[in-house]
Design a protein around this motif. Structure first.
Motif, PDB file in Angstrom:
ATOM      1  N   PHE A 164       0.816  -1.214   0.000  1.00 20.17           N
ATOM      2  CA  PHE A 164       0.000   0.000   0.000  1.00 20.17           C
ATOM      3  C   PHE A 164       0.850   1.265   0.000  1.00 20.17           C
ATOM      4  O   PHE A 164       1.686   1.456   0.878  1.00 20.17           O
ATOM      5  CB  PHE A 164      -0.934  -0.038   1.203  1.00 20.17           C
ATOM      6  N   GLN A 194      -3.721  -4.443  -7.759  1.00 20.16           N
ATOM      7  CA  GLN A 194      -4.309  -5.357  -6.784  1.00 20.16           C
ATOM      8  C   GLN A 194      -5.721  -4.881  -6.444  1.00 20.16           C
ATOM      9  O   GLN A 194      -5.926  -3.718  -6.124  1.00 20.16           O
ATOM     10  CB  GLN A 194      -3.458  -5.388  -5.512  1.00 20.16           C
ATOM     11  N   SER A 229       1.105 -16.076   0.649  1.00 17.20           N
ATOM     12  CA  SER A 229       1.388 -15.171   1.751  1.00 17.20           C
ATOM     13  C   SER A 229       0.776 -15.734   3.022  1.00 17.20           C
ATOM     14  O   SER A 229       0.465 -16.924   3.101  1.00 17.20           O
ATOM     15  CB  SER A 229       0.843 -13.773   1.417  1.00 17.20           C
ATOM     16  N   ARG A 282       5.903 -10.955   8.573  1.00 20.19           N
ATOM     17  CA  ARG A 282       6.889 -11.992   8.913  1.00 20.19           C
ATOM     18  C   ARG A 282       7.778 -11.572  10.064  1.00 20.19           C
ATOM     19  O   ARG A 282       9.001 -11.747  10.028  1.00 20.19           O
ATOM     20  CB  ARG A 282       7.768 -12.319   7.706  1.00 20.19           C
TER      21      ARG A 282
HETATM   22  C1  LIG Z   1       4.242  -1.070   4.308  1.00 16.45           C
HETATM   23  C2  LIG Z   1       3.632  -2.334   3.779  1.00 16.45           C
HETATM   24  C3  LIG Z   1       2.472  -2.256   3.035  1.00 16.45           C
HETATM   25  C4  LIG Z   1       1.889  -3.420   2.528  1.00 16.45           C
HETATM   26  N1  LIG Z   1       0.762  -3.325   1.751  1.00 16.45           N
HETATM   27  C5  LIG Z   1       0.245  -4.438   1.196  1.00 16.45           C
HETATM   28  C6  LIG Z   1      -0.849  -4.342   0.301  1.00 16.45           C
HETATM   29  O1  LIG Z   1      -1.366  -3.272   0.012  1.00 16.45           O
HETATM   30  N2  LIG Z   1      -1.313  -5.489  -0.224  1.00 16.45           N
HETATM   31  C7  LIG Z   1      -0.771  -6.714   0.061  1.00 16.45           C
HETATM   32  O2  LIG Z   1      -1.231  -7.723  -0.459  1.00 16.45           O
HETATM   33  N3  LIG Z   1       0.281  -6.823   0.890  1.00 16.45           N
HETATM   34  C8  LIG Z   1       0.796  -5.722   1.449  1.00 16.45           C
HETATM   35  N4  LIG Z   1       1.878  -5.818   2.260  1.00 16.45           N
HETATM   36  C9  LIG Z   1       2.444  -7.137   2.506  1.00 16.45           C
HETATM   37  C10 LIG Z   1       3.541  -7.466   1.536  1.00 16.45           C
HETATM   38  O3  LIG Z   1       3.147  -7.352   0.195  1.00 16.45           O
HETATM   39  C11 LIG Z   1       4.019  -8.915   1.755  1.00 16.45           C
HETATM   40  O4  LIG Z   1       2.944  -9.785   1.590  1.00 16.45           O
HETATM   41  C12 LIG Z   1       4.589  -9.049   3.130  1.00 16.45           C
HETATM   42  O5  LIG Z   1       5.640  -8.137   3.282  1.00 16.45           O
HETATM   43  C13 LIG Z   1       5.067 -10.479   3.470  1.00 16.45           C
HETATM   44  O6  LIG Z   1       5.678 -11.120   2.442  1.00 16.45           O
HETATM   45  P1  LIG Z   1       5.094 -12.531   1.955  1.00 16.45           P
HETATM   46  O7  LIG Z   1       3.739 -12.246   1.370  1.00 16.45           O
HETATM   47  O8  LIG Z   1       6.076 -12.992   0.935  1.00 16.45           O
HETATM   48  O9  LIG Z   1       4.996 -13.418   3.156  1.00 16.45           O
HETATM   49  C14 LIG Z   1       2.478  -4.688   2.787  1.00 16.45           C
HETATM   50  C15 LIG Z   1       3.662  -4.739   3.520  1.00 16.45           C
HETATM   51  C16 LIG Z   1       4.226  -3.593   4.020  1.00 16.45           C
HETATM   52  C17 LIG Z   1       5.498  -3.705   4.817  1.00 16.45           C
END
Ligand SMILES: Cc1cc2nc3c(=O)[nH]c(=O)nc-3n(C[C@H](O)[C@H](O)[C@H](O)COP(=O)(O)O)c2cc1C
Length: 279
Positions: free
Chosen positions: A30, A103, A255, A268
């Motif tokens: 985001f 997304q 995820s 994580r």
């Molecule tokens: C600041 C920030 C904003 C995030 N915004 C979103 C988002 O809008 N949509 C989403 O699906 N995941 C979002 N995430 C999660 C990441 O895309 C990602 O899924 C997460 O860091 C963990 O990694 P993994 O999915 O490989 O386990 C965000 C993570 C952070 C740190």
């Protein structure tokens, strides 16, 4: 100095009908760059810089398919009036040789009346302590209409020049709230067995695939675990992944975590109790 580029990472790959110049994707995180729930110059500059950096595809994050699916005031809300501004962004991304994705999701119970425009809705009507907010259980006609809203959002993404869409079915947002036994306490055909809990996701994906047609890539982000006892575990997640595959989706983003119950599992990491207490 010569840059080594023999890695498979720098070779083209397909997501369904879409060919990426390499296998790096800027995942959806985001941006908070959309005042008035509309694209801004800041959002354009940000994704343009990522595309110029050489990624195969960049993903505009966390756009809501309807107003009542908004968690934040500076979050994208898919509606016809923002298509020209989104088109301006995808044109700029394409000029660099990168592909563009967006997304699409709905936050369900992770909102407030002031942002969503009404009492937040979900599979069940329990109070969401994390938000915190009262929550209204969705009626059957609303559930069906919501699946169509996912299709409508994909059509708007196509009109905006997006090559791919990523459907958010994880992290404890609306589709995930139907999938998880923690948030779905329904006793009708939308709750109970895993097959019933998957019905809403199935319907959404049917609408999405219809709208995506034969020339858009479709990706789904889903949980391997909700990240706490009483949430969805890996066995159920595998069944969900097979169901996503059966829908004809081209790729799955694996995820985990649940923003209203295990938010740090999404990141994580451990809950930063010391820092939280300090501040
Ligand atoms: C600041 C920030 C904003 C995030 N915004 C979103 C988002 O809008 N949509 C989403 O699906 N995941 C979002 N995430 C999660 C990441 O895309 C990602 O899924 C997460 O860091 C963990 O990694 P993994 O999915 O490989 O386990 C965000 C993570 C952070 C740190």
């Amino acid at each position: 100095m010569e840059t080594k580029k023999e890695s498979i990472l720098f070779t083209p790959a397909n997501i369904g009908p879409v060919t990426l110049r390499n296998r790096t994707i800027r995942s959806a995180a985001f941006e908070g760059m959309c005042p008035g729930n509309s694209p801004s110059q800041q959002l354009k500059d940000y994704h343009l810089s990522v595309a110029e950096g050489g990624v195969g595809m960049t993903t505009l994050a966390y756009a809501s398919v309807t107003r009542n699916g908004l968690s934040f005031p500076r979050q994208l809300w898919m509606r016809p009036e923002i298509v020209p501004a989104l088109r301006d962004i995808t044109d700029a991304i394409h000029a660099t040789g990168a592909k563009a994705s967006i997304q699409l999701g709905h936050c369900g119970n992770m909102s407030h009346k002031s942002t969503a425009g009404e009492t937040p809705i979900s599979a069940s009507g329990r109070f969401n302590i994390y938000s915190p907010t009262p929550v209204r259980k969705m009626r059957e006609d609303e559930i069906i209409a919501m699946s169509r809203s996912f299709g409508d959002a994909v059509r708007l993404a196509r009109d905006s020049g997006m090559d791919c869409v990523e459907i958010h079915a994880g992290h404890g947002y609306l589709i995930s709230q139907f999938l998880s036994p923690y948030t779905n306490h329904r006793r009708d055909r939308w709750g109970g067995s895993l097959d019933n809990r998957m019905r809403f996701m199935r319907m959404c994906l049917e609408e999405v695939m219809k709208a995506a047609g034969s020339d858009m890539g479709v990706v789904v982000k889903t949980n391997m675990r909700d990240g706490f006892k009483g949430g969805m575990e890996i066995d159920d997640a595998l069944t969900v992944a097979r169901e996503i595959e059966r829908a004809g989706v081209h790729a799955i983003v694996l995820s985990g975590g649940f923003v209203s119950k295990a938010p740090m599992y999404v990141m994580r990491g451990e809950m930063p109790i010391k820092a939280l207490t300090h501040y």
